[in-house]
Scaffold this motif. Structure first.
Motif, PDB file in Angstrom:
ATOM      1  N   THR A 275      35.614-149.933 -77.842  1.00  0.00           N
ATOM      2  CA  THR A 275      35.597-149.256 -79.140  1.00  0.00           C
ATOM      3  C   THR A 275      34.629-148.076 -79.098  1.00  0.00           C
ATOM      4  O   THR A 275      33.613-148.114 -78.401  1.00  0.00           O
ATOM      5  CB  THR A 275      35.187-150.220 -80.264  1.00  0.00           C
ATOM      6  OG1 THR A 275      33.901-150.783 -79.969  1.00  0.00           O
ATOM      7  CG2 THR A 275      36.212-151.347 -80.404  1.00  0.00           C
ATOM      8  N   TYR A 276      34.963-147.046 -79.853  1.00  0.00           N
ATOM      9  CA  TYR A 276      34.154-145.833 -79.915  1.00  0.00           C
ATOM     10  C   TYR A 276      33.896-145.471 -81.380  1.00  0.00           C
ATOM     11  O   TYR A 276      34.522-146.033 -82.283  1.00  0.00           O
ATOM     12  CB  TYR A 276      34.870-144.674 -79.218  1.00  0.00           C
ATOM     13  CG  TYR A 276      35.154-144.926 -77.756  1.00  0.00           C
ATOM     14  CD1 TYR A 276      34.197-144.634 -76.784  1.00  0.00           C
ATOM     15  CD2 TYR A 276      36.374-145.466 -77.348  1.00  0.00           C
ATOM     16  CE1 TYR A 276      34.459-144.872 -75.436  1.00  0.00           C
ATOM     17  CE2 TYR A 276      36.636-145.701 -76.005  1.00  0.00           C
ATOM     18  CZ  TYR A 276      35.674-145.410 -75.062  1.00  0.00           C
ATOM     19  OH  TYR A 276      35.931-145.651 -73.728  1.00  0.00           O
ATOM     20  N   ALA A 277      33.004-144.509 -81.574  1.00  0.00           N
ATOM     21  CA  ALA A 277      32.672-144.069 -82.927  1.00  0.00           C
ATOM     22  C   ALA A 277      33.708-143.065 -83.424  1.00  0.00           C
ATOM     23  O   ALA A 277      33.382-142.101 -84.128  1.00  0.00           O
ATOM     24  CB  ALA A 277      31.283-143.454 -82.945  1.00  0.00           C
ATOM     25  N   THR A 278      34.950-143.282 -83.047  1.00  0.00           N
ATOM     26  CA  THR A 278      36.069-142.470 -83.520  1.00  0.00           C
ATOM     27  C   THR A 278      37.337-143.275 -83.284  1.00  0.00           C
ATOM     28  O   THR A 278      37.337-144.233 -82.499  1.00  0.00           O
ATOM     29  CB  THR A 278      36.145-141.120 -82.779  1.00  0.00           C
ATOM     30  OG1 THR A 278      37.147-140.298 -83.380  1.00  0.00           O
ATOM     31  CG2 THR A 278      36.486-141.320 -81.302  1.00  0.00           C
ATOM     32  N   SER A 279      38.397-142.914 -83.958  1.00  0.00           N
ATOM     33  CA  SER A 279      39.671-143.602 -83.797  1.00  0.00           C
ATOM     34  C   SER A 279      40.805-142.586 -83.851  1.00  0.00           C
ATOM     35  O   SER A 279      40.579-141.398 -84.128  1.00  0.00           O
ATOM     36  CB  SER A 279      39.865-144.657 -84.898  1.00  0.00           C
ATOM     37  OG  SER A 279      40.105-144.018 -86.145  1.00  0.00           O
TER      38      SER A 279
END
Length: 245
Positions: A160-164
């Protein structure tokens, strides 16, 4: 690619093209599971319509990602950029170009013998190989189970990342760039272990050789880790320029 020339997720820094006697090998560098990378892979595969789709996966793991790609959702929920590439592809020639395979293991043994290494290096290489092999067998088992049942197993949790993918292209590209920059900074500050460097060298050589095998098979799109992009491109270019290598 012209329709996407202004999309920040698809830029030359992530792509390399090498001409072959029958087409072009397009290397697509990715950050594993990153939404910008998933978009880039889907777009390149859709635009290029390759005769061969090559993925940085062990061949034994491939059936699991093919099952993931059967998802009715776009992109698939599981499998990251690999299943997204398969889903977007129209070719029936999807191949895994990474180890472990018997040719890969032979190359590893020969290279280790020629270059030598300390006991610690050998131990580190064997430990890494055992871990990769274990995960590959888990993927194979999960793929086999999915082929005969309705069960879909998630072998590895998605990163998971701080964007989608619902964020703007600019935000996705910015976050992906920060991930690449951070990884480079860590590598510069902490030199990789001899075992890790050795393993990467052997993998990149193996993947370049595998891609060179498709020189007469038309257009190829190859999806590889971003940090492998340049070494594989350089080695593949050298092999295609000198077929006797």
């Amino acid at each position: 690619m012209d329709a996407h020339y202004d999309d920040p997720r698809i830029t030359g820094e992530h792509l390399r093209s090498i001409d072959t006697p029958t087409g072009t090998v397009t290397l697509v560098g990715v950050v594993h599971d990153h939404p910008a990378s998933v978009f880039r892979v889907r777009t390149v595969v859709t635009d290029r319509v390759p005769d061969v789709l090559a993925l940085e996966l062990p061949p034994l793991s491939l059936p699991l990602f093919e099952r993931y790609a059967e998802d009715t959702r776009t992109p698939p929920v599981f499998g990251g950029e690999a299943s997204a590439a398969i889903q977007a592809s129209t070719t029936d020639r999807v191949v895994g170009i990474d180890g472990p395979t018997l040719p890969f293991l032979r190359r590893l043994a020969v290279t280790l013998y020629r270059k030598g290494g300390s006991i610690g290096t050998v131990r580190g290489i064997l430990h890494g190989l055992a871990s990769v092999t274990k995960n590959t067998l888990r993927c194979r088992l999960a793929g086999s189970l999915a082929a005969v049942t309705s069960i879909r197993l998630e072998v590895d949790s998605p990163v998971t990342y701080a964007t989608s993918r619902v964020d703007s292209p600019e935000r996705q590209a910015e976050n992906e760039h920060s991930q690449i920059t951070r990884a480079r900074a860590v590598m510069d500050a902490f030199e990789p272990s001899r075992a890790a460097s050795f393993g990467d060298d052997v993998r990149e050589t193996h993947m370049a050789d595998r891609l060179a095998e498709f020189r007469n098979d038309g257009d190829v799109v190859a999806v590889v880790g971003r940090h492998h992009l340049e070494p594989i491109a350089e080695q593949l270019g050298a092999r295609l320029a000198d077929p006797d290598r």
